[in-house]
Design a protein around this motif. Sequence first.
Motif, PDB file in Angstrom:
ATOM      1  N   ILE A  77       0.882  -1.257   0.125  1.00  0.00           N
ATOM      2  CA  ILE A  77      -0.023  -0.192  -0.018  1.00  0.00           C
ATOM      3  C   ILE A  77       0.925   1.190  -0.075  1.00  0.00           C
ATOM      4  CG2 ILE A  77      -1.409   1.232   1.358  1.00  0.00           C
ATOM      5  CD1 ILE A  77      -3.025  -1.450   2.380  1.00  0.00           C
ATOM      6  N   GLY A  78       1.915   1.299   0.782  1.00  0.00           N
ATOM      7  CA  GLY A  78       2.959   2.450   0.851  1.00  0.00           C
ATOM      8  C   GLY A  78       3.357   2.943  -0.566  1.00  0.00           C
TER       9      GLY A  78
ATOM     10  N   VAL B  74       6.477  21.061  -7.576  1.00  0.00           N
ATOM     11  CA  VAL B  74       5.839  19.534  -7.500  1.00  0.00           C
ATOM     12  C   VAL B  74       6.843  18.625  -7.188  1.00  0.00           C
ATOM     13  CG1 VAL B  74       4.540  18.042  -8.935  1.00  0.00           C
ATOM     14  CG2 VAL B  74       3.660  20.429  -8.841  1.00  0.00           C
ATOM     15  N   LEU B  75       7.908  18.747  -8.057  1.00  0.00           N
ATOM     16  CA  LEU B  75       8.955  17.792  -7.855  1.00  0.00           C
ATOM     17  C   LEU B  75       9.481  17.569  -6.476  1.00  0.00           C
ATOM     18  CD1 LEU B  75      10.846  15.688  -9.484  1.00  0.00           C
ATOM     19  CD2 LEU B  75      12.574  17.623  -9.605  1.00  0.00           C
ATOM     20  N   VAL B  76       9.760  18.739  -5.753  1.00  0.00           N
ATOM     21  CA  VAL B  76      10.125  18.553  -4.375  1.00  0.00           C
ATOM     22  C   VAL B  76       9.370  18.310  -3.411  1.00  0.00           C
ATOM     23  CG1 VAL B  76      11.079  20.021  -2.558  1.00  0.00           C
ATOM     24  CG2 VAL B  76      12.077  20.297  -4.776  1.00  0.00           C
ATOM     25  N   ASN B  77       8.057  18.972  -3.288  1.00  0.00           N
ATOM     26  CA  ASN B  77       6.971  18.664  -2.365  1.00  0.00           C
ATOM     27  C   ASN B  77       6.157  17.141  -2.430  1.00  0.00           C
ATOM     28  OD1 ASN B  77       7.341  20.880  -0.772  1.00  0.00           O
ATOM     29  ND2 ASN B  77       6.371  21.919  -2.483  1.00  0.00           N
ATOM     30  N   TYR B  78       5.954  16.731  -3.670  1.00  0.00           N
ATOM     31  CA  TYR B  78       5.255  15.452  -3.983  1.00  0.00           C
ATOM     32  C   TYR B  78       6.396  14.563  -4.034  1.00  0.00           C
ATOM     33  CZ  TYR B  78       0.659  17.835  -5.221  1.00  0.00           C
ATOM     34  OH  TYR B  78      -0.410  18.532  -4.775  1.00  0.00           O
ATOM     35  N   GLY B  79       7.477  14.632  -4.294  1.00  0.00           N
ATOM     36  CA  GLY B  79       8.550  13.821  -4.026  1.00  0.00           C
ATOM     37  C   GLY B  79       8.968  13.615  -2.414  1.00  0.00           C
ATOM     38  N   LEU B  80       9.056  14.549  -1.684  1.00  0.00           N
ATOM     39  CA  LEU B  80       8.846  14.000  -0.303  1.00  0.00           C
ATOM     40  C   LEU B  80       7.774  13.246   0.242  1.00  0.00           C
ATOM     41  CD1 LEU B  80      10.007  17.647   0.911  1.00  0.00           C
ATOM     42  CD2 LEU B  80      11.274  15.491   0.991  1.00  0.00           C
ATOM     43  N   ALA B  81       6.581  13.497  -0.484  1.00  0.00           N
ATOM     44  CA  ALA B  81       5.433  12.709   0.045  1.00  0.00           C
ATOM     45  C   ALA B  81       5.656  11.227  -0.410  1.00  0.00           C
ATOM     46  CB  ALA B  81       4.050  13.411  -0.615  1.00  0.00           C
ATOM     47  N   ALA B  82       6.090  10.929  -1.666  1.00  0.00           N
ATOM     48  CA  ALA B  82       6.454   9.728  -2.030  1.00  0.00           C
ATOM     49  C   ALA B  82       7.497   9.098  -1.052  1.00  0.00           C
ATOM     50  CB  ALA B  82       6.941   9.754  -3.547  1.00  0.00           C
ATOM     51  N   VAL B  83       8.475   9.991  -0.607  1.00  0.00           N
ATOM     52  CA  VAL B  83       9.284   9.265   0.140  1.00  0.00           C
ATOM     53  C   VAL B  83       8.644   8.998   1.483  1.00  0.00           C
ATOM     54  CG1 VAL B  83      11.581   9.624   1.436  1.00  0.00           C
ATOM     55  CG2 VAL B  83      11.490  10.242  -1.061  1.00  0.00           C
ATOM     56  N   PHE B  84       7.944   9.734   2.071  1.00  0.00           N
ATOM     57  CA  PHE B  84       7.370   9.755   3.226  1.00  0.00           C
ATOM     58  C   PHE B  84       6.490   8.372   3.255  1.00  0.00           C
ATOM     59  CE2 PHE B  84       3.317  10.136   5.438  1.00  0.00           C
ATOM     60  CZ  PHE B  84       3.592  10.394   6.615  1.00  0.00           C
ATOM     61  N   TRP B  85       5.683   8.152   2.257  1.00  0.00           N
ATOM     62  CA  TRP B  85       4.817   6.851   2.425  1.00  0.00           C
ATOM     63  C   TRP B  85       5.746   5.600   2.290  1.00  0.00           C
ATOM     64  CZ3 TRP B  85       0.405   6.939   4.105  1.00  0.00           C
ATOM     65  CH2 TRP B  85      -0.508   8.085   3.888  1.00  0.00           C
ATOM     66  N   LEU B  86       6.861   5.633   1.541  1.00  0.00           N
ATOM     67  CA  LEU B  86       7.733   4.452   1.572  1.00  0.00           C
ATOM     68  C   LEU B  86       8.618   4.253   3.076  1.00  0.00           C
ATOM     69  CD1 LEU B  86       9.453   4.847  -1.601  1.00  0.00           C
ATOM     70  CD2 LEU B  86       7.884   3.363  -1.083  1.00  0.00           C
ATOM     71  N   VAL B  87       8.706   5.346   3.576  1.00  0.00           N
ATOM     72  CA  VAL B  87       9.530   5.138   4.950  1.00  0.00           C
ATOM     73  C   VAL B  87       8.381   4.846   6.096  1.00  0.00           C
ATOM     74  CG1 VAL B  87      10.501   6.572   6.682  1.00  0.00           C
ATOM     75  CG2 VAL B  87      11.171   6.803   4.299  1.00  0.00           C
ATOM     76  N   VAL B  88       7.085   5.373   5.903  1.00  0.00           N
ATOM     77  CA  VAL B  88       6.082   5.021   6.993  1.00  0.00           C
ATOM     78  C   VAL B  88       5.615   3.551   6.765  1.00  0.00           C
ATOM     79  CG1 VAL B  88       3.773   5.786   7.452  1.00  0.00           C
ATOM     80  CG2 VAL B  88       5.503   7.312   7.557  1.00  0.00           C
ATOM     81  N   ALA B  89       5.629   3.256   5.483  1.00  0.00           N
ATOM     82  CA  ALA B  89       4.785   2.023   5.347  1.00  0.00           C
ATOM     83  C   ALA B  89       6.038   0.985   5.773  1.00  0.00           C
ATOM     84  CB  ALA B  89       4.899   1.652   3.682  1.00  0.00           C
ATOM     85  N   SER B  90       7.316   1.114   5.445  1.00  0.00           N
ATOM     86  CA  SER B  90       8.341   0.239   5.916  1.00  0.00           C
ATOM     87  C   SER B  90       8.354   0.105   7.484  1.00  0.00           C
ATOM     88  CB  SER B  90       9.694   0.751   5.435  1.00  0.00           C
ATOM     89  OG  SER B  90      10.862  -0.097   6.067  1.00  0.00           O
ATOM     90  N   LEU B  91       8.201   1.099   8.108  1.00  0.00           N
ATOM     91  CA  LEU B  91       8.250   1.319   9.823  1.00  0.00           C
ATOM     92  C   LEU B  91       7.157   0.523  10.280  1.00  0.00           C
ATOM     93  CD1 LEU B  91       9.553   4.866  10.232  1.00  0.00           C
ATOM     94  CD2 LEU B  91      10.817   3.035  10.515  1.00  0.00           C
ATOM     95  N   VAL B  92       5.824   0.840   9.676  1.00  0.00           N
ATOM     96  CA  VAL B  92       4.758   0.116  10.195  1.00  0.00           C
ATOM     97  C   VAL B  92       4.798  -1.557   9.809  1.00  0.00           C
ATOM     98  CG1 VAL B  92       2.115  -0.041   9.861  1.00  0.00           C
ATOM     99  CG2 VAL B  92       3.243   2.221  10.126  1.00  0.00           C
ATOM    100  N   ALA B  93       5.212  -1.747   8.719  1.00  0.00           N
ATOM    101  CA  ALA B  93       5.515  -3.210   8.486  1.00  0.00           C
ATOM    102  C   ALA B  93       6.367  -3.808   9.088  1.00  0.00           C
ATOM    103  CB  ALA B  93       5.925  -3.398   6.807  1.00  0.00           C
ATOM    104  N   ARG B  94       7.454  -3.129   9.699  1.00  0.00           N
ATOM    105  CA  ARG B  94       8.355  -3.869  10.626  1.00  0.00           C
ATOM    106  C   ARG B  94       7.734  -3.866  11.897  1.00  0.00           C
ATOM    107  NH1 ARG B  94      14.490  -1.457  10.043  1.00  0.00           N
ATOM    108  NH2 ARG B  94      14.913  -2.202   7.959  1.00  0.00           N
ATOM    109  N   LEU B  95       7.000  -3.109  12.456  1.00  0.00           N
ATOM    110  CA  LEU B  95       6.073  -3.300  13.763  1.00  0.00           C
ATOM    111  C   LEU B  95       5.361  -4.212  13.649  1.00  0.00           C
ATOM    112  CD1 LEU B  95       5.521   0.762  14.661  1.00  0.00           C
ATOM    113  CD2 LEU B  95       7.018  -0.816  15.941  1.00  0.00           C
ATOM    114  N   VAL B  96       4.635  -4.509  12.743  1.00  0.00           N
ATOM    115  CA  VAL B  96       3.698  -5.575  12.413  1.00  0.00           C
ATOM    116  C   VAL B  96       4.315  -6.897  12.524  1.00  0.00           C
ATOM    117  CG1 VAL B  96       2.130  -6.591  10.790  1.00  0.00           C
ATOM    118  CG2 VAL B  96       1.962  -4.289  11.316  1.00  0.00           C
ATOM    119  N   ARG B  97       5.654  -7.188  11.784  1.00  0.00           N
ATOM    120  CA  ARG B  97       6.510  -8.366  11.892  1.00  0.00           C
ATOM    121  C   ARG B  97       6.710  -8.650  13.260  1.00  0.00           C
ATOM    122  NH1 ARG B  97       9.604  -6.470   7.121  1.00  0.00           N
ATOM    123  NH2 ARG B  97       8.431  -7.141   5.383  1.00  0.00           N
TER     124      ARG B  97
END
Length: 98
Positions: A22-23, A75-98
């Motif tokens: 999802i992330g 758009v490149l900077v601000n939406y790019g930060l949002a994309a990185v945010f989703w990857l990082v948050v999803a990774s952290l949440v997935a680690r917590l679930v594991r």
Amino acid sequence: MVTRRWHGTSTRGSAARIITGIGALFAIIEVVYILLVVLGANAGNAFVQFIKSLAEPLALFFPGLFPIANPTLNVLVNYGLAAVFWLVVASLVARLVR
């Protein structure tokens, strides 16, 4: 020899993969929007409007975080930060679930 897994571990692993997926999907939406803007896609096109309607709410608080005069770079900077945010948050949440 038969190897048996504990059922809970398999379920948590599946949940972690779903969260990561999802992330990644959210990040892909942001990246597609960035590419459409950077490459100069027709803003009146239905597909571009659809992607924009998905990308804007997923960008959360990032649009306008860094006010940059160049709209494409903005758009490149601000939406790019949002994309990185989703990857990082999803990774952290997935680690917590594991």
